[in-house]
Design a protein around this motif. Structure first.
Motif: not given
Length: 189
Positions: A107-111, A140-144, A88-98, A131-138
């Motif tokens: 913004v996220d993409v997923i494979v 970009a992230r590349f998690p599996t 599967y391939l996809g895209a979306g978004g996320h919000v959070g609190n650090h 993912s590409v982050e807005f409002g965070s010290s990171d």
């Protein structure tokens, strides 16, 4: 409570071992599945809902060492060697609190790969979700991660009340009887 980092190679090896150990069988399609997601530095819950023939929405609630986040992803599924295994391939978004940086979004993409275990209601998946982050010290992230989901609602194309009010199968049968001129039952005209 901290969890050790889960290297991508180990996740892929575990997924392939589970895939190779399971016998091939015809899968039961599903509409709704929920479970757990384990990744490098975070873990959480996953809920997947089928919205179109090959499209699902997946909601993720994740907890990390110093943050919490939620993501919503639209995913398109493609079969590999039958309905049990797909990618599967996809895209979306996320919000959070650090705890250190405060609120963030991105913004996220997923494979990923997904396998429905035969004779069970379990679905295993392994994915890569950059993912590409807005409002965070990171920035970009590349998690599996790997996920194990339990099928809550199965896909049923035929059931007790399906085609009761004249589905396509009934129309085809009555047309073939009209052409051949044969009657099969007392009430067939």
């Amino acid at each position: 409570m901290t969890f050790p980092a889960f290297p991508p190679r180990i996740a892929l090896i575990l997924f392939m071992l589970l895939l190779g150990a399971a016998p091939a069988a015809r899968a039961q399609k599903y509409r709704t599945a929920a479970g757990v997601r384990l990744g490098a530095g975070n873990y959480g819950l996953t809920l997947q809902q089928k919205i179109f023939e090959k499209t699902t929405l997946e909601g993720l609630g994740l907890v990390g060492n110093r943050e919490v986040s939620a993501a919503l992803l639209a995913e398109r599924h493609f079969g590999i060697l039958g309905p049990s295994l797909n990618y599967y391939l996809g895209a979306g978004g996320h919000v959070g609190n650090h705890k250190d940086d405060g609120a963030f979004g991105g913004v996220d993409v997923i494979v990923g790969l997904e396998y429905k275990l035969p004779i069970t209601r379990l679905v295993l998946s392994a994915d890569f979700k950059p993912s590409v982050e807005f409002g965070s010290s990171d920035w970009a992230r590349f998690p599996t991660a790997i996920s194990v989901r339990y099928i809550l609602v199965k896909e049923r194309k035929t059931g007790f009340l399906n085609n009761v009010f004249g589905g396509d199968k009934d129309k085809k049968k009555s047309r073939s009887r009209e052409k051949s001129g044969t009657r099969r039952g007392l009430f067939d005209f």
